[in-house]
Design a protein around this motif. Structure first.
Motif, PDB file in Angstrom:
ATOM      1  N   THR A 119      35.691 -50.670 -77.597  1.00  0.00           N
ATOM      2  CA  THR A 119      34.325 -50.576 -78.089  1.00  0.00           C
ATOM      3  C   THR A 119      33.553 -49.393 -77.536  1.00  0.00           C
ATOM      4  OG1 THR A 119      33.411 -51.938 -76.311  1.00  0.00           O
ATOM      5  CG2 THR A 119      34.268 -53.096 -78.263  1.00  0.00           C
ATOM      6  N   GLY A 120      33.988 -48.846 -76.397  1.00  0.00           N
ATOM      7  CA  GLY A 120      33.192 -47.816 -75.728  1.00  0.00           C
ATOM      8  C   GLY A 120      32.125 -48.405 -74.837  1.00  0.00           C
ATOM      9  N   ASP A 121      31.924 -49.725 -74.912  1.00  0.00           N
ATOM     10  CA  ASP A 121      31.006 -50.414 -74.002  1.00  0.00           C
ATOM     11  C   ASP A 121      31.745 -50.784 -72.726  1.00  0.00           C
ATOM     12  OD1 ASP A 121      28.871 -50.292 -75.719  1.00  0.00           O
ATOM     13  OD2 ASP A 121      29.167 -52.303 -76.545  1.00  0.00           O
ATOM     14  N   VAL A 122      31.026 -50.814 -71.624  1.00  0.00           N
ATOM     15  CA  VAL A 122      31.603 -51.239 -70.361  1.00  0.00           C
ATOM     16  C   VAL A 122      30.920 -52.530 -69.944  1.00  0.00           C
ATOM     17  CG1 VAL A 122      29.999 -49.815 -69.010  1.00  0.00           C
ATOM     18  CG2 VAL A 122      32.142 -50.543 -67.985  1.00  0.00           C
ATOM     19  N   GLY A 123      31.698 -53.451 -69.395  1.00  0.00           N
ATOM     20  CA  GLY A 123      31.132 -54.740 -69.006  1.00  0.00           C
ATOM     21  C   GLY A 123      32.144 -55.591 -68.280  1.00  0.00           C
ATOM     22  N   HIS A 124      31.868 -56.908 -68.226  1.00  0.00           N
ATOM     23  CA  HIS A 124      32.785 -57.829 -67.555  1.00  0.00           C
ATOM     24  C   HIS A 124      32.661 -59.214 -68.177  1.00  0.00           C
ATOM     25  CE1 HIS A 124      28.989 -58.619 -65.364  1.00  0.00           C
ATOM     26  NE2 HIS A 124      29.468 -59.845 -65.191  1.00  0.00           N
ATOM     27  N   ILE A 125      33.633 -60.050 -67.893  1.00  0.00           N
ATOM     28  CA  ILE A 125      33.624 -61.459 -68.307  1.00  0.00           C
ATOM     29  C   ILE A 125      33.315 -62.290 -67.066  1.00  0.00           C
ATOM     30  CG2 ILE A 125      35.013 -63.351 -69.250  1.00  0.00           C
ATOM     31  CD1 ILE A 125      36.696 -61.160 -70.682  1.00  0.00           C
ATOM     32  N   ASP A 126      32.394 -63.251 -67.202  1.00  0.00           N
ATOM     33  CA  ASP A 126      32.064 -64.053 -66.021  1.00  0.00           C
ATOM     34  C   ASP A 126      32.919 -65.318 -65.966  1.00  0.00           C
ATOM     35  OD1 ASP A 126      30.939 -65.943 -67.733  1.00  0.00           O
ATOM     36  OD2 ASP A 126      28.863 -65.422 -67.268  1.00  0.00           O
ATOM     37  N   GLU A 127      32.691 -66.147 -64.959  1.00  0.00           N
ATOM     38  CA  GLU A 127      33.517 -67.332 -64.743  1.00  0.00           C
ATOM     39  C   GLU A 127      33.374 -68.361 -65.850  1.00  0.00           C
ATOM     40  OE1 GLU A 127      32.555 -68.755 -60.877  1.00  0.00           O
ATOM     41  OE2 GLU A 127      33.654 -67.155 -59.841  1.00  0.00           O
ATOM     42  N   ALA A 128      32.277 -68.285 -66.593  1.00  0.00           N
ATOM     43  CA  ALA A 128      32.070 -69.218 -67.705  1.00  0.00           C
ATOM     44  C   ALA A 128      32.552 -68.633 -69.034  1.00  0.00           C
ATOM     45  CB  ALA A 128      30.590 -69.583 -67.801  1.00  0.00           C
ATOM     46  N   ASP A 129      33.318 -67.549 -68.966  1.00  0.00           N
ATOM     47  CA  ASP A 129      33.888 -66.896 -70.137  1.00  0.00           C
ATOM     48  C   ASP A 129      32.828 -66.216 -71.004  1.00  0.00           C
ATOM     49  OD1 ASP A 129      36.278 -66.147 -71.426  1.00  0.00           O
ATOM     50  OD2 ASP A 129      35.942 -67.618 -73.013  1.00  0.00           O
ATOM     51  N   ARG A 130      31.677 -65.912 -70.408  1.00  0.00           N
ATOM     52  CA  ARG A 130      30.654 -65.162 -71.121  1.00  0.00           C
ATOM     53  C   ARG A 130      30.883 -63.666 -70.915  1.00  0.00           C
ATOM     54  NH1 ARG A 130      26.640 -69.353 -68.599  1.00  0.00           N
ATOM     55  NH2 ARG A 130      27.293 -68.162 -66.775  1.00  0.00           N
ATOM     56  N   LEU A 131      30.535 -62.885 -71.928  1.00  0.00           N
ATOM     57  CA  LEU A 131      30.684 -61.432 -71.867  1.00  0.00           C
ATOM     58  C   LEU A 131      29.363 -60.802 -71.445  1.00  0.00           C
ATOM     59  CD1 LEU A 131      32.287 -58.806 -72.428  1.00  0.00           C
ATOM     60  CD2 LEU A 131      31.529 -58.975 -74.816  1.00  0.00           C
TER      61      LEU A 131
END
Length: 856
Positions: free
Chosen positions: A723-735
């Protein structure tokens, strides 16, 4: 034919910029011309290569053109870059060598080199026909063909390139090409940006005297400008025999800003090699290998030749895009409503819309539009756009959608890339198309007199298409695997790119939206983002476009939105954050009836940029019964994830913006960042890992249009979209999204993502917006925060000490080098929401270096 002086082949001068002397060698073809000829060539001399690149230059360059291709060659790839006889540092034979002889020469050279294994030809300019002549004689050994800014045919109805015709003017050829270095230097002047002096001098090195430039004039003279030319038959044969290469991989790399070989020649080659992959290097001109990093396209392309074809995610059969409309073909209730100024309204029923779509579809077919024909739709959102769009889809034509917010220049660039055969638009659009020479047969949406039609160069108007299609059968429908659309991105994160969708992918997108928001037949939609309104007929629900400027979402007022909602009893609203801010700002001007209308909305969707929870809360006061949602996605795949206001309120603080859980059927993974902020593999779903967000879904784009390099880079691993976006997934599976890859600040302590800090700073009571940018060299960048205060002044300035301290406190452990205050931020034109951080970074660097302050 003897034509000039002779001299032996030599090695290049030492110290030429970027040229490794170990690559140079002299090779003699002992039987050529009955006397033997000696060539200079560049050769990395890889033993037992898996493939050999045979690089063939044009006029007036030499093998130096391919130095970067050699320098970047993998260890198992041999690169042989020739200097034609009488060119570069090869032997000056004293003869005139025409196209057929040049092909014979190259065959003799490769015989002498005794190339083993597959050979891929790589050619530019006049080297294109020569390399193709060689390829057609060596098909058994041919592994592929790469062509750059060349031609094998002068397309009918078009003149030869102006520069070539000018040089061929009697008395000019010898003067420009041979007696003076004008042609060599003029060619170097075509580089974009202009090549540095050492590079220009290297290109001139073999051509420092008139006796060494004779072949430059011969090459120009050998370009056929009429049927009587001695090389015309040879060139025609090469062009005609290209169909023999239908099973040979081909790659066309093009500089579209070429005044010699424009896109006209690209489209001719693409028609002759319809299986070819294409990449247009936006901004590059004639000397493509000099202007662009062609090696970064060639070698990945070679790597994938033997690879498996990516498999799209498994998906079920879905209803065609027009089924929702056909299902209501007997329904006289409202399908689409256009809201105009001063209360003006125009509407069409489902029955009339379905009938009109079929009439126009038949009319387009009568005009010559068939499956796969590209039709650009430069039409304001509303009834005419829906009619033309569904008519095109109904007969398998490929629609081309370009955002009006790109402006005339951006629209022209997008249309040049898409190259539609037809263009349908209002008076303003077809007038611009005529004046700017945009491609496509022009069709106006309204009736015009014959004089006006002639002045605009129009074919049938939309009313005439309706007339021609009346009573005519609709052509066979396309299949789900046929291409449906080329939709251009907004250009907010780089040059606008054409995103290719097949019917199946748009069908899946429609179904994903219906399932996500539980859309029922009794629902109705107000779309303050025009293209979204086009889904109304596909979902079989009424839709309305409120009174607003299409190119300015912030022009939407609360009154205009409420009027549209009230007119169709809307239950669904889609609007960008910029549109919602304007609605909130003008809410106090609504009448009691308008206030009451908004209370009936059950779902509000807002996307296009991060949507602050505070904004949604205020909107929620206006729409108290509505579920407030912010879907996350992009032109290439929407929606990816979704979050409601209630979920936003329940999410604990984190770094970035929580965009919610991936929706049903969407897979999300992270490509971890290394210490330099570069995404790596393999992908992971481990919580807390920061990296590029990668997505896989049935409603994901099929690819990028004529941007093979970008498509390849965005499709790793196969079947995924980067996507070109940078991020992470948290412990609750949220982006969580933390910014764009291109906006990462690469400090000495590691990469810093911007959005988390920006949101923290924006929560300060005296700040409305913030942007985090990096200044200085990559790897040692300094973090700078640029902010818009609640009471902005007229000029940009350094923040006072107290505000700067509060900003640094919100940045936590990140060291903030400077805090700057500005009146406003530059934003994208489509959503009026995406901050142009690249532009802000350039401005901040200039200001902090003591330059003019001005505005970003």
């Amino acid at each position: 034919m003897t034509s000039g002086s002779t001299s032996p082949a030599t090695l290049p001068d030492p110290g030429l910029e970027g040229l490794d002397p170990r690559w140079s060698r002299l090779v003699t073809t002992p039987h050529l011309d009955g006397v033997g000829r000696t060539w200079h060539l560049l050769d990395n001399q890889v033993e037992e290569p898996r493939v050999t690149l045979l690089c063939v230059h044009g006029n007036p360059t030499w093998s130096y053109l391919w130095r970067d291709v050699i320098a970047q060659a993998p260890a198992d790839v041999r690169v042989v870059a020739i200097d034609h006889l009488d060119m570069g540092f090869s032997e000056r034979t004293g003869t005139t060598r025409r196209l057929d002889q040049r092909v014979d020469d190259l065959c003799a050279l490769t015989d002498e080199l005794d190339l083993t294994g597959p050979v891929v030809t790589v050619a530019h300019d006049w080297g294109g026909p020569i390399s193709l002549g060689w390829a057609q004689r060596h098909k058994a050994q041919l592994g592929g063909v790469v062509l750059m800014n060349t031609a094998v045919h002068q397309p009918a109805g078009s003149p030869a390139p102006t520069l070539i015709r000018m040089v061929r003017t009697p008395g000019m050829l010898d003067q420009i090409c041979e007696k003076t270095p004008t042609f060599v230097r003029g060619t170097m002047a075509l580089t974009r940006p202009r090549a540095a002096r050492p590079i220009r001098e290297a290109y001139e090195a073999p051509y420092r005297s008139a006796d060494r430039r004779k072949a430059i004039a011969d090459f120009v003279e050998d370009i056929p400008l009429d049927e009587s030319h001695p090389s015309q038959v040879v060139l025609d044969t090469i062009a005609a025999d290209l169909d023999q290469l239908g099973d040979v991989p081909a790659l066309l790399l093009w500089g579209p800003s070429d005044p010699v070989f424009s896109d006209l020649y690209l489209w001719d080659l693409a028609a002759r090699l319809p299986h070819a992959d294409i990449h247009r290097f936006i901004g590059a001109g004639h000397l493509t290998p000099e202007d662009a990093d062609v090696a970064s396209a060639i070698y990945p392309w070679l790597d994938q030749l033997d690879g498996a074809v990516p498999v799209s995610p498994a998906d079920q059969e879905r209803e065609p895009l027009w089924t929702g409309l056909e299902r209501r073909s007997g329904d006289d209730t409202l399908a689409i409503l256009e809201m105009g100024e001063d209360g003006e309204e125009e509407w069409v029923s489902f029955a009339d819309l379905d009938a009109d779509v079929k009439r126009v579809a038949a009319g387009l077919a009568d005009l010559g539009v068939t499956k796969g024909t590209r039709v650009a739709l430069l039409i304001q959102p509303g009834i005419d756009l829906a009619v033309c769009l569904y008519a095109c889809w109904r007969i398998g034509a490929v629609i081309v959608l370009v955002d009006a917010g790109l402006g005339v220049k951006g629209i022209g660039r997008a249309l040049a890339s898409a190259n539609p055969a037809y263009l349908i638009g209002g008076t303003q659009a077809v007038t611009a198309a005529r004046g700017m020479r945009w491609p496509g047969v022009r069709i106006a949406t309204m009736s015009l007199g014959q004089a006006k039609k002639r002045a605009l160069g129009l074919r049938p108007t939309l009313p005439e298409l309706r007339e021609h299609g009346e009573g005519q059968p609709t052509p066979p429908a396309p299949t789900s695997v046929d291409v449906a659309a080329v939709v251009f991105t907004s250009g907010a994160t780089g040059p606008a790119k054409g995103v290719v969708y097949k019917h199946s992918q748009i069908q899946a997108q429609r179904d994903a939206i219906v399932d996500l928001y539980d859309i029922q037949p009794e629902d109705s939609l107000v779309a303050a983002f025009g293209p979204f309104a086009l889904f109304g007929p596909a979902m079989g629900i009424p839709s309305a476009v409120p009174n607003m400027k299409v190119t300015s979402p912030g022009s939407l007022t609360a009154q205009a939105l409420a009027d549209a909602v009230r007119a169709i009893d809307a239950t669904l609203v889609f609007a960008s954050p910029a549109a919602l801010r304007s609605v909130v700002e003008t809410a106090g001007e609504m009448s009691p009836l308008q206030v009451a209308a908004l209370t009936r909305v059950r779902v509000l969707m807002s996307a296009g940029a991060p949507v602050p929870a505070a904004l949604l809360r205020v909107v929620g006061d206006l729409m108290p019964k509505a579920e407030l949602h912010s879907p996350y996605g992009m032109t290439e795949v929407l929606p990816v994830a979704d979050i409601s206001l209630s979920e936003m309120d329940a999410v604990p603080d984190g770094n970035g913006v929580c965009v919610g859980h991936p929706i049903e059927g969407v897979q999300v993974a992270i490509s971890p960042l290394d210490a330099d902020g570069v995404p790596t593999e393999p992908l992971t779903r481990e919580s807390g890992i920061v990296g590029e967000v990668c997505v896989q879904a049935a409603h994901m784009r099929d690819g990028y249009d004529r941007l093979w390099k970008i498509e390849n880079e965005a499709s790793r691993p196969a079947g995924w979209h980067r996507t070109g976006d940078v991020g992470h997934i948290d412990e609750a599976d949220r982006l969580w999204v933390e910014g764009r890859i291109g906006h990462i600040v690469t400090t000495a302590d590691g990469p810093v993502t911007p959005i988390g800090i920006e949101h923290a700073v924006s929560e300060l009571p005296d700040i409305t917006q913030a942007a985090v940018v990096g200044v200085g060299p990559a790897g040692t960048q300094q973090v700078v925060v640029v902010a818009v205060p609640t009471s902005p002044g007229r000029r940009a300035t350094l923040a006072d000490e107290g505000l700067a301290d509060r900003v640094r406190a919100e940045a936590g452990e990140v060291d903030v080098a400077a805090v700057l205050i500005v009146p406003s931020f530059p934003v994208d034109k489509r959503h009026n929401s995406k901050i142009d951080r690249t532009r802000i970074a350039r401005w901040a660097e200039r200001v902090l270096a003591g330059g003019r302050v001005g505005r970003p």
